[in-house]
Design a protein around this motif. Structure first.
Motif, PDB file in Angstrom:
ATOM      1  N   THR A 148       0.854  -1.198   0.000  1.00  0.00           N
ATOM      2  CA  THR A 148       0.000   0.000   0.000  1.00  0.00           C
ATOM      3  C   THR A 148       0.885   1.241   0.000  1.00  0.00           C
ATOM      4  O   THR A 148       2.070   1.178   0.324  1.00  0.00           O
ATOM      5  N   GLY A 149       0.291   2.385  -0.346  1.00  0.00           N
ATOM      6  CA  GLY A 149       1.035   3.632  -0.379  1.00  0.00           C
ATOM      7  C   GLY A 149       0.202   4.797   0.089  1.00  0.00           C
ATOM      8  O   GLY A 149      -1.037   4.734   0.102  1.00  0.00           O
TER       9      GLY A 149
ATOM     10  N   GLY B 122      -2.193   3.979   2.941  1.00  0.00           N
ATOM     11  CA  GLY B 122      -3.279   3.079   2.587  1.00  0.00           C
ATOM     12  C   GLY B 122      -4.220   3.617   1.525  1.00  0.00           C
ATOM     13  O   GLY B 122      -5.159   2.924   1.118  1.00  0.00           O
TER      14      GLY B 122
ATOM     15  N   LEU C 100      -3.469   4.209  -1.577  1.00  0.00           N
ATOM     16  CA  LEU C 100      -3.198   3.471  -2.804  1.00  0.00           C
ATOM     17  C   LEU C 100      -2.926   2.016  -2.486  1.00  0.00           C
ATOM     18  O   LEU C 100      -2.212   1.700  -1.529  1.00  0.00           O
ATOM     19  N   THR C 101      -3.499   1.124  -3.271  1.00  0.00           N
ATOM     20  CA  THR C 101      -3.234  -0.308  -3.162  1.00  0.00           C
ATOM     21  C   THR C 101      -2.879  -0.837  -4.547  1.00  0.00           C
ATOM     22  O   THR C 101      -2.942  -0.103  -5.547  1.00  0.00           O
ATOM     23  N   THR C 102      -2.532  -2.102  -4.605  1.00  0.00           N
ATOM     24  CA  THR C 102      -2.161  -2.687  -5.893  1.00  0.00           C
ATOM     25  C   THR C 102      -3.330  -2.694  -6.877  1.00  0.00           C
ATOM     26  O   THR C 102      -3.111  -2.758  -8.093  1.00  0.00           O
ATOM     27  N   GLN C 103      -4.556  -2.621  -6.381  1.00  0.00           N
ATOM     28  CA  GLN C 103      -5.699  -2.572  -7.279  1.00  0.00           C
ATOM     29  C   GLN C 103      -5.761  -1.259  -8.071  1.00  0.00           C
ATOM     30  O   GLN C 103      -6.458  -1.170  -9.083  1.00  0.00           O
ATOM     31  N   HIS C 104      -5.042  -0.243  -7.596  1.00  0.00           N
ATOM     32  CA  HIS C 104      -5.027   1.043  -8.297  1.00  0.00           C
ATOM     33  C   HIS C 104      -3.979   1.103  -9.403  1.00  0.00           C
ATOM     34  O   HIS C 104      -3.946   2.085 -10.158  1.00  0.00           O
TER      35      HIS C 104
ATOM     36  N   THR D 141       5.184   3.480  -4.661  1.00  0.00           N
ATOM     37  CA  THR D 141       4.727   3.034  -3.338  1.00  0.00           C
ATOM     38  C   THR D 141       4.012   1.686  -3.377  1.00  0.00           C
ATOM     39  O   THR D 141       3.883   1.028  -2.343  1.00  0.00           O
ATOM     40  N   ILE D 142       3.531   1.259  -4.550  1.00  0.00           N
ATOM     41  CA  ILE D 142       2.735   0.028  -4.607  1.00  0.00           C
ATOM     42  C   ILE D 142       3.254  -0.997  -5.612  1.00  0.00           C
ATOM     43  O   ILE D 142       2.679  -2.086  -5.731  1.00  0.00           O
TER      44      ILE D 142
END
Length: 562
Positions: free
Chosen positions: A294-295, A298, A300-304, A484-485
């Protein structure tokens, strides 16, 4: 090599060769002459091609995620052959038709090219990603990029030879008359038709792709694998082992099936070794770590990752579209270069791009893919700014060309890294749709070409270039949020960790306990040879041991053993 990967590489080389001959510099020059040097009309033709690609790409991507992708690609191949015919007719008829009619025919032909490109691009790229194991795509995308770029050398080289033969290397630009910048229309027609003829084999290749040659779980995206533990373990969604169920229905026991799979399992292991020797355990550890990143606290996550990639790509496309079609005209009109001299620039550009992409891919292994993209783009923007400074100071034209070549090489060499990141983080069943979304970027690229043509006519090329630099810098800042992710680690980085754990486990089990020694002493020599601790295994234990052997993922989409 996988059939679909090989076809994509061959298609990239042939397409690069054909496109470099007709669809780049020479087509822009031809359109400029037909439209009486109207940058606005040149931009409108490009915008029309992008609009048709947008209209067809999204439905094609949707269809390719639900139906065999090879069929959608073949349909696009039919469209490509039709577009070749229509554009060829427009070019041939330009010698006897009015400029207005020729312009309309060219719009029709290029619109058909947009149609075929929209249908082909998403499914073909998705099938390529399905045929490459996750974690290794940047290498193959670099091969793809190099094939296209090196194939693109043929067009400028052929054009240089022909134009030098027809009008000398420096052309008519040594004269000071009003037509000094005019390129010969008759010669342009011949070269464009040669390039269009080379598009025909590309259309034929569209009918050779096969869905059944794609890989199974090993090509699944990180987000698709993260939907549940079962996906990482290679099980079906209901937690049952499909292969075991099928075998049970046929009356085949687990213990009977285990040794029969040895040849196929070994073949898959060899394929994995070819891709870098990373085991399933290493890939699983890599996937688990990456999907949990996450970045920004929280936010940003890998889904973004796909959304950020698309947003940055769209902004880059809008910026590039404003200028990319007008660089040949900039060198032709503002720098007073002949046709052969301009083609020399576009002979050097693809070679430099292929070199930079290879270096960037290597560097990304040490500093990370996103970090490498950021450095390359920063260097490209710096060269773009230097090019403007030299032009406004009336520097030598070839110094301006040098900055342009470096700018283009750095900015475009990030393709293998960006594409591998996108395909690693997109679920397998959605890849064609995400690739088709690139048509939105292409439409933005083509739509902004109309705006770029208008700005060039009103304010000149320098103002348009400055706007492009600002927009590309903003897009780079957006893309860098992926730091970040998107992890710098690759599957091979987990090899040392897993090896250390294996060594530790072996050391802890290397010395038998006293009870094991006593049991071994009372068990006899034959039992000791079968089982070093003298314990005879029951049939049930043998079957369980067979089933517990770690199996790699099979390429025919069958699941792992439990």
């Amino acid at each position: 090599m996988n059939r679909n990967v090989l076809l994509n590489l061959l298609l990239a080389a042939l397409t690069g060769m054909a496109d470099s001959i007709w669809s780049g510099t020479l087509l822009v020059a031809f359109l400029s002459e037909v439209t009486n040097r109207s940058n606005t009309k040149v931009g409108l033709v490009t915008a029309l091609q992008g609009a048709t690609q947008l209209v067809t790409a999204l439905p094609a991507g949707w269809a390719a995620d639900r139906y065999p992708r090879s069929r959608i690609i073949a349909f696009g191949g039919i469209g490509l052959l039709l577009s070749i015919s229509a554009t060829s007719y427009a070019v041939i008829s330009s010698c006897c038709e009015s400029a207005r009619v020729t312009f309309v025919l060219l719009c029709l032909g290029l619109a058909l090219f947009g149609f075929s490109g929209g249908v082909i691009n998403g499914p073909a790229q998705a099938l390529l990603a399905d045929s490459i194991p996750t974690g290794f795509r940047e290498v193959y995308y670099n091969y793809l990029f190099m094939c296209y770029m090196l194939g693109g050398v043929v067009g400028p080289l052929l054009s240089i030879v022909l134009f030098t033969h027809w009008q000398g290397y420096s052309g008519s630009h040594a004269d000071s008359d009003s037509d000094a910048n005019a390129w010969p229309m008759g010669d342009l027609r011949i070269v464009i038709l040669v390039g269009l003829a080379l598009e025909v084999p590309c259309g034929a290749l569209m009918f050779l792709f096969r869905d059944d040659r794609s890989l199974g779980k090993e090509s699944e995206g990180l987000l698709g694998a993260a939907e549940g533990v079962d996906a990482l373990a290679g099980k079906s969604s209901n937690g049952r082992n499909e292969m075991a169920d099928a075998s049970a229905e046929q009356g085949v026991s687990e213990s009977d099936r285990c040794p029969q799979e040895s040849d196929e399992v070994e073949e898959v292991r060899l394929k994995q070794d070819d891709h870098g020797g990373d085991s399933d355990e290493e890939n699983e550890e890599w996937r688990k770590e990456l999907v949990g990143m996450t970045g920004f606290g929280g936010l940003l996550t890998t889904q973004h990752v796909p959304y950020i990639t698309f947003s940055a790509d769209l902004l880059i496309s809008l910026a590039s579209g404003m200028t990319i079609k007008f660089f040949p005209l900039f060198f032709k009109d503002d720098c007073n270069m002949s046709a052969a001299e301009v083609q020399t620039i576009y002979l050097i550009v693809p070679v430099s791009m292929a070199l930079c992409s290879t270096i960037g891919t290597k560097v990304s292994g040490y500093i990370g893919r996103v970090q490498a993209c950021g450095i390359l783009r920063a260097m490209g923007l710096s060269c773009f700014g230097m090019m403007l400074v030299l032009y406004n100071r009336s520097a030598n034209s070839w110094l301006i060309v040098l900055c342009y070549v470096l700018r283009t090489a750095f900015m475009n060499s990030t393709y293998p890294l960006e594409e591998s990141i996108l395909m690693d983080y997109v679920p397998k069943q959605q890849r064609a749709r995400w690739k088709s979304l690139e048509s939105v970027s292409q439409f933005g690229w083509c739509g902004s070409a109309a705006l770029g043509g208008y700005l060039a006519d009103r304010h000149g090329y320098t103002f348009t270039f400055i706007v492009t630099i600002c927009m590309q810098a903003s897009a780079t800042c957006v893309y860098m949020s992926l730091i970040t992710i998107v992890s710098k680690k690759r599957p091979s980085d987990f090899k040392s960790k897993i090896d250390a754990e294996d060594v530790s486990g072996k050391q802890s089990n290397s010395e038998p306990s006293d009870s094991d020694r006593a049991s071994a002493a009372s068990g006899g020599g034959l039992l000791a040879r079968i089982n070093p601790w003298g314990k005879r295994s029951s049939a049930t234990e043998d079957a369980e041991r067979c089933n517990s052997i770690e199996k790699p993922l099979l390429t025919d989409n069958r699941e792992q053993y439990e």
